[in-house]
Design an enzyme around this catalytic site. Structure first.
Site, PDB file in Angstrom:
ATOM      1  N   ARG A  38       0.820  -1.225   0.000  1.00 60.62           N
ATOM      2  CA  ARG A  38       0.000   0.000   0.000  1.00 60.62           C
ATOM      3  C   ARG A  38       0.846   1.263   0.000  1.00 60.62           C
ATOM      4  O   ARG A  38       0.454   2.269  -0.574  1.00 60.62           O
ATOM      5  CB  ARG A  38      -0.937  -0.008   1.204  1.00 60.62           C
ATOM      6  CG  ARG A  38      -2.052  -0.995   0.998  1.00 60.62           C
ATOM      7  CD  ARG A  38      -2.982  -1.029   2.163  1.00 60.62           C
ATOM      8  NE  ARG A  38      -4.137  -1.846   1.847  1.00 60.62           N
ATOM      9  CZ  ARG A  38      -4.941  -2.365   2.753  1.00 60.62           C
ATOM     10  NH1 ARG A  38      -4.731  -2.140   4.032  1.00 60.62           N
ATOM     11  NH2 ARG A  38      -5.970  -3.083   2.384  1.00 60.62           N
ATOM     12  N   LYS A 202     -19.146 -17.306   1.334  1.00 59.03           N
ATOM     13  CA  LYS A 202     -20.564 -17.096   1.608  1.00 59.03           C
ATOM     14  C   LYS A 202     -21.356 -16.500   0.460  1.00 59.03           C
ATOM     15  O   LYS A 202     -20.945 -15.516  -0.149  1.00 59.03           O
ATOM     16  CB  LYS A 202     -20.685 -16.136   2.790  1.00 59.03           C
ATOM     17  CG  LYS A 202     -20.312 -16.749   4.111  1.00 59.03           C
ATOM     18  CD  LYS A 202     -20.422 -15.674   5.148  1.00 59.03           C
ATOM     19  CE  LYS A 202     -20.472 -16.216   6.550  1.00 59.03           C
ATOM     20  NZ  LYS A 202     -20.580 -15.089   7.485  1.00 59.03           N
ATOM     21  N   GLY A 358     -10.220  -9.247  -1.495  1.00 60.44           N
ATOM     22  CA  GLY A 358      -9.080  -9.674  -0.688  1.00 60.44           C
ATOM     23  C   GLY A 358      -8.507 -11.025  -1.023  1.00 60.44           C
ATOM     24  O   GLY A 358      -7.329 -11.134  -1.357  1.00 60.44           O
ATOM     25  N   GLY A 381     -13.157  -4.150  -0.287  1.00 59.12           N
ATOM     26  CA  GLY A 381     -14.521  -3.730   0.021  1.00 59.12           C
ATOM     27  C   GLY A 381     -15.015  -2.658  -0.937  1.00 59.12           C
ATOM     28  O   GLY A 381     -16.168  -2.693  -1.394  1.00 59.12           O
TER      29      GLY A 381
HETATM   30  P1  AMP Z   1     -14.493 -14.726   0.880  1.00 59.84           P
HETATM   31  O1  AMP Z   1     -13.816 -13.833   1.898  1.00 59.84           O
HETATM   32  O2  AMP Z   1     -15.952 -14.803   1.046  1.00 59.84           O
HETATM   33  O3  AMP Z   1     -14.058 -14.417  -0.520  1.00 59.84           O
HETATM   34  O4  AMP Z   1     -14.007 -16.197   1.237  1.00 59.84           O
HETATM   35  C1  AMP Z   1     -12.679 -16.589   1.175  1.00 59.84           C
HETATM   36  C2  AMP Z   1     -12.498 -17.804   2.017  1.00 59.84           C
HETATM   37  O5  AMP Z   1     -13.362 -18.823   1.585  1.00 59.84           O
HETATM   38  C3  AMP Z   1     -11.117 -18.364   1.937  1.00 59.84           C
HETATM   39  O6  AMP Z   1     -10.476 -18.212   3.164  1.00 59.84           O
HETATM   40  C4  AMP Z   1     -11.306 -19.815   1.584  1.00 59.84           C
HETATM   41  O7  AMP Z   1     -10.531 -20.694   2.339  1.00 59.84           O
HETATM   42  C5  AMP Z   1     -12.763 -20.060   1.889  1.00 59.84           C
HETATM   43  N1  AMP Z   1     -13.323 -21.141   1.085  1.00 59.84           N
HETATM   44  C6  AMP Z   1     -13.285 -21.284  -0.239  1.00 59.84           C
HETATM   45  N2  AMP Z   1     -13.860 -22.446  -0.624  1.00 59.84           N
HETATM   46  C7  AMP Z   1     -14.269 -23.057   0.497  1.00 59.84           C
HETATM   47  C8  AMP Z   1     -14.911 -24.292   0.748  1.00 59.84           C
HETATM   48  N3  AMP Z   1     -15.254 -25.110  -0.242  1.00 59.84           N
HETATM   49  N4  AMP Z   1     -15.187 -24.600   2.033  1.00 59.84           N
HETATM   50  C9  AMP Z   1     -14.852 -23.765   3.030  1.00 59.84           C
HETATM   51  N5  AMP Z   1     -14.225 -22.592   2.847  1.00 59.84           N
HETATM   52  C10 AMP Z   1     -13.945 -22.226   1.595  1.00 59.84           C
END
Ligand code: AMP
Length: 401
Positions: A38, A202, A358, A381
């Site tokens: 950054r 999620k 991220g 974000g």
């Molecule tokens: P996000 O911040 O929503 O983009 O989520 C990123 C996180 O999702 C990472 O730390 C990944 O390890 C996790 N992730 C990705 N695929 C899976 C999965 N199949 N099961 C559990 N966690 C996951």
């Protein structure tokens, strides 16, 4: 669209008040700067101003202090690194407003740089307090915003401060300008076929962006933990895979809307599975809608990789947000890596690719492919909100010309 950037301004004898994002990761015990990305990102803007014969007053936040000074969040720690990268002295004041800051700003000479202490030591910063913003504004002749990472917040230093400068004396720095230009390119000036790759944990975090993409994308690739909520919604067996029970209807509705709008949604045909959330678990493979109880999907499988790769290679515009699996575990990183490689290959064949958010950014860095894609965003974000179609207050405060 014309953006008001520092390029068209002569900073000779001007004190530029620059909002930078120096919220760098630090070592928990020593406080040392762990990653200076950054700080590096702000250097071109500062250099242009100094080269013109101007001076720079840098302001930033760091961490989440509880409303008053806290040693561990002091920006003092970034002085040495900033000075090294600029190749010159960086002065520091221990409060971003008040007599010390005013005196230091006033006595600043052409070519000199002053860093102000953490803005968030004053709760007025996050409240967007006018009085506080006016005090900050009084330190500079010109306002430059180069902090894309906080552009989605209407804080005093990112948004409100701009009120106190006339139109010709507020503008975007280089980093901010390239972030906005690349986002605009994907959002509004895209070449088709446009493929969005959305992954991560999620569904609930990604609903708004998915909704928005239904009006733009030709293909939406869904991977990562969020894919299993979709499989469950369609009646599949997902064992212990991640699932948001309260989002099953949302998932169903999104799939219906995609069908109506003729958007091709691709879900991973197969998955790499484990018995527990660990790199040491026994690894298996199976169709993503036939995961037995006691198992969980932790990465996309080889068929899914092939399906996704084909579509990615035929795309002219690619947006990627979120990993395809638990790429932090070496046994479940293959899917994310293969997708990163496919995006890099498509870029080589002329596609425009933007990586935002991220975890996909850490993934592309981990696989050393950051320089093989068109743009890697620094503002997770803020980029996500931009793609959700929201106006970013920090961008609106300066205006798009
Ligand atoms: P996000 O911040 O929503 O983009 O989520 C990123 C996180 O999702 C990472 O730390 C990944 O390890 C996790 N992730 C990705 N695929 C899976 C999965 N199949 N099961 C559990 N966690 C996951």
């Amino acid at each position: 669209m014309e953006m008001k950037t520092i390029d068209s301004y002569d900073f000779n004898n001007q004190r530029a008040l620059i909002r930078v994002d120096f919220n760098v990761p630090q070592d928990k015990t020593t406080g040392e700067v762990k990653d200076d990305t950054r700080i590096r990102a702000a250097i071109p803007t500062i250099k242009k101003i100094l080269n013109d014969g101007g001076s720079a007053i840098l302001m930033s936040h760091m961490g989440r202090p509880k409303g008053g000074p806290e040693e561990k969040y002091s920006l003092k720690k970034v002085v040495a690194r900033t000075s090294e990268l600029l190749g010159g002295e960086v002065k520091f004041v221990s409060d971003c407003i008040g007599t010390e800051a005013e005196a230091a700003a006033k006595s600043l000479k052409s070519g000199e740089v002053l860093l102000l202490e953490n803005l968030r030591f004053h709760p007025e910063e996050e409240k967007g307090d006018e009085n506080f913003a006016r005090k900050l504004a009084s330190l500079g002749d010109v306002y430059v915003n180069d902090a894309f990472g906080t552009a989605h917040r209407a804080h005093a230093s990112t948004t409100i401060v701009a009120k106190f400068f006339p139109t010709e004396k507020k503008m975007f720095g280089y980093l901010m300008a390239s972030e906005v230009t690349s986002a605009e390119k994907v959002l509004n000036n895209y070449e088709k076929p446009f493929t969005a790759i959305i992954g991560g944990a999620k569904v609930s975090d990604k609903i708004l962006i998915l909704e928005k993409l239904l009006d733009k994308a030709d293909n939406i690739i869904i991977g990562g933990g969020m894919a299993y909520t979709f499989f469950k919604a369609m009646g599949g067996n997902i064992g212990n895979s991640l699932c948001e029970e309260d989002r099953l209807d949302t998932a169903r509705e999104l799939l219906e809307k995609a069908q109506q709008k003729k958007v091709n949604v691709l879900l991973p045909a197969d998955s790499k599975i484990g018995e527990s959330f660990s790199n040491e678990t026994k690894v298996g493979e199976c169709p993503s809608n036939q995961i037995t109880s006691g198992a969980m999907g932790l990465d996309i499988g080889p068929r899914a990789i092939e399906d996704f790769r084909k579509v990615i290679l035929q795309s002219k515009t690619i947006l990627w947000n979120g990993p395809m699996g638990v790429f932090e575990f070496s046994n479940f990183q293959e899917g994310t890596k293969a997708i990163a490689e496919a995006v890099a290959a498509a870029t080589q064949h002329g596609a425009y690719s933007l990586i935002g958010g991220g975890d996909s950014v850490s993934a592309i860095n981990k696989f050393k492919l950051a320089d093989k894609v068109s743009y890697v965003s620094t503002g997770g974000g803020a980029m996500l909100e931009y793609f959700e179609g929201k106006e970013l207050p920090g961008v609106a405060a300066i205006g798009m010309g």
